[in-house]
Design an enzyme around this catalytic site. Structure first.
Site: not given
Length: 498
Positions: A76, A78, A155
């Site tokens: 996908d 984003d 992160d």
């Protein structure tokens, strides 16, 4: 005088720039990277272009950019933008706002959803002096920010790259582009604080290193061992979701090996790890030779051979050593003993009641596979119709292969010869709480009323919305559908879904 001059150019400790390798952002243009627009979903590009048209910044971000740079196909794409969720909703009619901790927007197309989020700001405690006793766990995360703040709060550096389709450039604030080339996983900022903010990042670091063939940077690796007990603070639902993603990678055994080496397995799966410790003090060093490692390796091999696996099968294999001795123990009722042994595990891991009952049935039925008498053909046929039969059979077969038990393998062949039943689609959604409850009646459809003013039908607004969406929606790309029940456990390997 020298100290005064250096202080002017030194990054302030209490500023976002102190977390960034390139505070102004470093651009890598088309000649420096391998990302091409032909490999990006056209609807994602249209969304970005439309946001730019309304003077909002918008980029592709995260795993999609990382995977394209590593020559992998993203599952996908984003998008991150300077527009708030409400501003996005005013631009796109085919969307919905979701989320509690941080609201994001799902823009809906035929057969797929593209996620759009607003730039997030850096948590306030990042700009304060670090104290070991402080609790940095992020419980609410609703503050909007800038592009550089959004990059600094993520992160790992490899997940913090922005791709700008306007000029085919990659915008890098944290050195993620170089880390991908060096093949390392590195936390942004202080790893001690990062792992306390979101302990699941430790699990994800190991997963990335295995699936993407990366080494965990030394400082990050030391912080994982130091902060491993922080995982006990994590949401059980979040961990179950991460495990489900792990199970569909075809490399679960290798990820578990990485978790064992980094001292995370005995925190995440405490009871099975305790069983391994009792039989082998050096189990971390040769995890793949342990009974659990062998079972998971067989499962990954069967997955690659197009066998279908559900999360219940994986959990049964992980917990198998806890109940194994009960099959040879004649004391008490088997079902009661199995429930009693597994209940502490279920409660600690937050496994929902429905899945608990299914796992117990799988374990109770294991001795049943040893009965292959012809005179019990009617009972065998009845057994095969049970909704848990497929999962129970696969557990029996995998255990037999992993233990090298030829007699059990032959018995499994007897049951497999006439096997027709496959797992139900919802059996892949282990631990999800949004299933419809049985017995719920469907809400009757509303009656249509004509507009008394004669100005048109009540569906007029819907037709107008469809016209507005023509610029952004397209039915040509329905082949990108996110159907986990189809490809998560039996189709293509989903190493990009990390």
């Amino acid at each position: 005088m020298f100290k005064f001059l250096t202080s002017l150019f030194r990054k302030k400790a209490d500023s976002v720039d102190s977390f960034l390798m390139y505070p102004e952002g470093k651009r890598y243009y088309r000649e420096s990277h391998s990302i091409r627009r032909a490999n990006i979903d056209e609807d994602a590009i249209k969304i970005i272009n439309r946001l730019n048209k309304f003077r909002y910044k918008a980029y592709l971000v995260g795993g999609g950019v990382r995977d394209l740079l590593m020559g992998k196909r993203p599952k996908d794409f984003d998008i991150v933008t300077s527009a708030t969720p409400n501003q996005i909703k005013r631009i796109f009619n085919n969307c919905r706002i979701i989320g509690k901790r941080f609201k994001i927007v799902h823009i809906i197309f035929k057969g797929k959803i593209i996620e759009v989020s607003t730039f997030r700001s850096l948590p306030e405690h990042r700009l304060e002096k670090h104290k070991a006793e402080n609790d940095y766990l992020i419980k609410r995360d609703n503050s909007f920010g800038t592009a550089k703040e959004d990059a600094a709060r993520r992160d790992f550096t490899i997940n913090s790259l922005f791709y700008d389709p306007k000029n085919d450039s990659i915008l890098d604030y944290v050195g993620g582009f170089e880390d991908i080339q060096k093949k390392i996983v590195r936390v942004i900022g202080d790893p001690d604080i990062s792992f306390k903010e979101d302990p699941v990042r430790m699990l994800r670091a190991v997963k990335f290193s295995v699936l993407l063939g990366l080494d965990i940077e030394k400082k990050t690796k030391l912080a994982i061992k130091k902060n491993r007990l922080e995982l006990e603070k994590s949401s059980t639902a979040r961990l179950l979701e991460e495990y489900n993603k792990m199970f569909r990678t075809w490399k679960t055994s290798m990820i578990f090996e990485g978790l064992a080496e980094n001292h995370l397995l005995d925190v995440l799966f405490k009871e099975p790890a305790d069983k391994l410790k009792k039989t082998d003090a050096e189990w971390r060093e040769h995890f793949m030779e342990t009974p659990l490692g062998k079972r998971l390796a067989v499962t990954d091999k069967l997955l690659s051979a197009r066998e279908e696996m559900t999360p219940a099968i994986f959990y049964s294999l992980i917990f198998y050593d806890i109940v194994k001795d009960l099959y040879e123990n004649d004391r008490g009722h088997l079902a009661h003993n199995i429930k009693e042994s597994l209940q502490p595990v279920f409660e600690r891991m937050g496994i929902p009641k429905r899945e608990q009952d299914n796992l117990v049935k799988i374990f109770i039925s294991q001795p049943r596979f040893q009965v292959t008498d012809d005179e019990k053909e009617r009972q065998n046929s009845f057994f095969k119709k049970k909704d848990y039969f497929y999962d129970a059979f696969m557990v029996y077969k995998i255990v037999a292969i992993s233990e090298g038990n030829e007699a059990a393998v032959q018995t499994a062949f007897f049951w497999e010869i006439s096997l027709r039943q496959r797992p139900k689609p919802d059996s892949h959604q282990f631990g999800q709480q949004n299933r419809k409850k049985e017995g719920n009646k469907k809400r009757p459809p509303r009656k249509k009323h004509r507009d008394r003013r004669g100005g048109g039908s009540p569906n007029q607004n819907q037709n107008q919305n469809q016209n507005v969406n023509q610029e952004t929606s397209s039915s040509e790309h329905s082949n990108n559908t996110n159907d986990d029940s189809r490809d998560s456990f039996s189709g293509e390997s989903n190493t990009e879904n990390v």
